[in-house]
Design a protein around this motif. Sequence first.
Motif, short mmCIF file in Angstrom:
data_model
loop_
_atom_site.label_atom_id
_atom_site.label_comp_id
_atom_site.label_asym_id
_atom_site.label_seq_id
_atom_site.Cartn_x
_atom_site.Cartn_y
_atom_site.Cartn_z
N GLN A 33 0.83 -1.21 0.00
CA GLN A 33 0.00 0.00 0.00
C GLN A 33 0.86 1.26 0.00
N ASP A 64 -1.23 -7.11 -0.94
CA ASP A 64 -2.14 -5.98 -0.79
C ASP A 64 -1.59 -4.81 -1.61
N ASN A 66 -3.63 -2.14 -2.50
CA ASN A 66 -4.55 -1.01 -2.36
C ASN A 66 -3.77 0.30 -2.34
N ILE A 95 -5.36 -8.33 -3.17
CA ILE A 95 -6.45 -7.38 -2.97
C ILE A 95 -5.99 -6.00 -3.45
N SER A 98 -7.97 -2.86 -9.13
CA SER A 98 -9.12 -2.21 -9.76
C SER A 98 -8.60 -1.18 -10.75
N SER A 120 -11.91 -8.72 -3.60
CA SER A 120 -12.32 -7.34 -3.28
C SER A 120 -11.95 -6.95 -1.86
N THR A 121 -11.99 -7.92 -0.94
CA THR A 121 -11.74 -7.61 0.47
C THR A 121 -10.69 -8.54 1.07
N THR A 122 -10.10 -8.08 2.14
CA THR A 122 -9.14 -8.91 2.88
C THR A 122 -9.82 -10.16 3.41
N GLU A 123 -11.04 -10.01 3.90
CA GLU A 123 -11.77 -11.15 4.47
C GLU A 123 -11.97 -12.26 3.44
N GLU A 124 -12.36 -11.88 2.22
CA GLU A 124 -12.54 -12.87 1.16
C GLU A 124 -11.21 -13.57 0.84
#
Length: 131
Positions: A33, A64, A66, A95, A98, A120-124
């Motif tokens: 990030q 990551d 993002n 993640i 986009s 789309s998400t960290t959880e997924e």
Amino acid sequence: MESMTLQKVEKDLVSRVQWIESRAAKYLYINFQECTDEERIDISHIAIDIMKKEDLNSVNLLLDVNNTTISIESMREVRKDWVSISPKLCKVAIIGVSGFKTILFKLMKNMIPFKTIPFSTTEEAVSYLCR
């Protein structure tokens, strides 16, 4: 004074690569990030050094990206190193892909010999890594 600043920068980059245990699974989290290309290359080298010590097909990885930009040049710079550790990888999730990064992600998939799944998400992503 300059070496103190350099040490702080190196420590910050090292802290962006960490093992995380979640739901009885362990994965390596790499936080790209808000990184420059140079920082991303340095972080990649730190992560690769860690993964080289692991067994074959044993590393679950969460990338990551993002809030960062990725250049094709920086991807090419670390490609050989990522290819060298690909036998160590079990699952790879990413993640933050986009917009323009979607195009670069498709190019990256052609440059590296391991399957990377975007989420789309960290959880997924974590849920996938823990299966």
